[in-house]
Design an enzyme around this catalytic site. Structure first.
Site, PDB file in Angstrom:
ATOM      1  N   SER A   1      90.513 -26.830  -7.970  1.00 39.97           N
ATOM      2  CA  SER A   1      91.406 -26.289  -6.945  1.00 39.97           C
ATOM      3  C   SER A   1      90.758 -26.371  -5.585  1.00 39.97           C
ATOM      4  O   SER A   1      89.527 -26.495  -5.469  1.00 39.97           O
ATOM      5  CB  SER A   1      91.788 -24.840  -7.278  1.00 39.97           C
ATOM      6  OG  SER A   1      90.646 -24.008  -7.310  1.00 39.97           O
TER       7      SER A   1
ATOM      8  N   LYS B   1      92.706 -15.305 -10.016  1.00 35.97           N
ATOM      9  CA  LYS B   1      93.984 -15.759  -9.481  1.00 35.97           C
ATOM     10  C   LYS B   1      94.734 -14.533  -8.986  1.00 35.97           C
ATOM     11  O   LYS B   1      94.843 -13.536  -9.692  1.00 35.97           O
ATOM     12  CB  LYS B   1      94.807 -16.481 -10.552  1.00 35.97           C
ATOM     13  CG  LYS B   1      96.116 -17.109 -10.036  1.00 35.97           C
ATOM     14  CD  LYS B   1      95.822 -18.216  -9.021  1.00 35.97           C
ATOM     15  CE  LYS B   1      97.082 -18.828  -8.408  1.00 35.97           C
ATOM     16  NZ  LYS B   1      97.755 -19.755  -9.314  1.00 35.97           N
TER      17      LYS B   1
ATOM     18  N   SER C   1      91.982 -18.665  -6.581  1.00 33.95           N
ATOM     19  CA  SER C   1      93.224 -19.349  -6.231  1.00 33.95           C
ATOM     20  C   SER C   1      94.299 -18.308  -5.983  1.00 33.95           C
ATOM     21  O   SER C   1      94.248 -17.208  -6.539  1.00 33.95           O
ATOM     22  CB  SER C   1      93.673 -20.299  -7.349  1.00 33.95           C
ATOM     23  OG  SER C   1      92.721 -21.307  -7.586  1.00 33.95           O
TER      24      SER C   1
END
Length: 348
Positions: free
Chosen positions: A326, A151, A221
């Site tokens: 996601s 992330k 993400s």
């Protein structure tokens, strides 16, 4: 979670003694935000969890947020359920079982500068951190890695304005348009770090464009709540004594329900042994010879279409809608495909 700020079940696990807060090293979860550049539910969830842990850890929320890896993905369209999966690590001395078991490794890059964002420099920073996470998990062979969650930041309006004022060149000046560059650079960082792609093949022109460069185990993400890239690497290590193991497979398309079972079998288990699933959702204009409106729908973003569809397919197999799913698969599996990983209760 009843809301992005809901920590009641976390507190309940701690109060019952089922969870030792001192052993928490990572939290991965889904919030009901829109998943876009303006999705502040992710930051709210991190803040709420850190505040809930303050009295137990005796440290300020800022320290907790820097020590524990919090990874949130916005968007729980369709049957997806807002939830969090909490990972703990114990240093208790135990005899490792006969077969390799679940281990996780953590690492973090330094802040990503706006003019580094979406460039080979971004890729190399993530690749270096992936190697650190590999060592932290005590996994010697990259082939034993089954899932790498990264992330990282996207380009916020403030960062774009600051960079422009300094005369810096950026890959894009669109916050939402920066997400593919973020996801792509981080996925290529995983690929380089694990030896799936040679670093010299990554050029400024290839990031978020040449999808023939990819990692089979990366899941990335981006969000405006971060300035660094957080890496949580999962694999099976012979030195681990967990009750779980992990496997992975590839979703050939949005309807590939068979990939769920394949991920479980990769960990020498079956669907009924699955504890939790992590996957990516790939949008497409054509699906098994039929046209879709994922990319042409002006009302609903293509990522939200994909999450809703793939979430339903996976949940139809596992029977559990608490799936970390996601959107956006830049450099994550071959074009048109997407990664899926399953943590299972180890059978032997």
């Amino acid at each position: 979670m009843a809301a992005p700020s809901d920590t009641s079940e976390l507190k309940g696990l701690i109060a019952s003694g089922a969870l030792d807060p001192r052993e928490i090293v990572a939290v991965i979860g889904k919030t009901e935000g829109n998943g876009g550049a303006n999705d502040f539910t992710r930051a709210l969830a991190t803040l709420s969890f850190a505040l809930a842990l303050e009295p137990h850890l005796g440290r300020a929320k800022e320290a907790i947020m820097s020590e524990i890896a919090f990874v949130w993905s916005g968007g729980t369209e369709g049957v997806l359920s807002p939830h969090a999966t909490v990972f703990t690590r114990s240093n208790a001395s135990t005899i490792p079982p006969a077969s390799p078991r679940l281990a996780l490794g953590l690492a973090m890059t330094r802040d990503i500068a706006p003019d580094e964002f979406g460039t080979p420099a971004h890729v190399i920073l993530v690749a270096d951190a992936v190697r650190q996470a590999l060592a932290d998990a005590d996994i010697k062979d990259p082939a034993d890695v089954h899932y790498v969650q990264v992330k990282g930041p996207l380009l916020t309006p403030a960062a774009i304005a600051s960079a422009k004022a300094a005369g810096q060149a950026l890959v894009t000046d669109d916050p939402n348009g920066s997400k593919p560059f973020a996801r792509g650079a981080m996925a290529l960082g995983v690929a380089v770090g694990l030896g799936e792609v040679q670093a010299e093949k990554v050029t400024p022109a290839s990031i978020a464009r040449d999808m023939n460069l990819y990692s089979k185990v990366a899941s990335t993400s981006a969000g405006g709540e971060l300035t660094k890239c957080e890496i949580i690497l999962f694999g099976n290590s012979p030195s681990a004594s967990s009750d779980y193991s992990i496997g992975h497979a590839t979703l050939k398309d949005a309807l590939d329900a068979s990939a769920v079972g394949a991920a479980a079998r990769s960990a020498n288990a079956a669907v009924e042994d699955i504890v939790t699933v992590f996957a990516k959702a790939e949008a497409s204009t054509m699906l098994r010879g039929r046209r879709t409106t994922m990319y042409s729908d002006a009302d609903i973003n293509y990522e939200r279409h994909a999450r809703a569809a793939v979430g339903a397919v996976i949940a139809s197999v596992t029977g559990d809608p608490a799936i970390f799913l996601s959107g956006g698969t830049e450099h994550q599996c071959p074009p048109g495909e997407a990664p899926i990983a399953a943590i299972v209760r180890a059978r032997s």
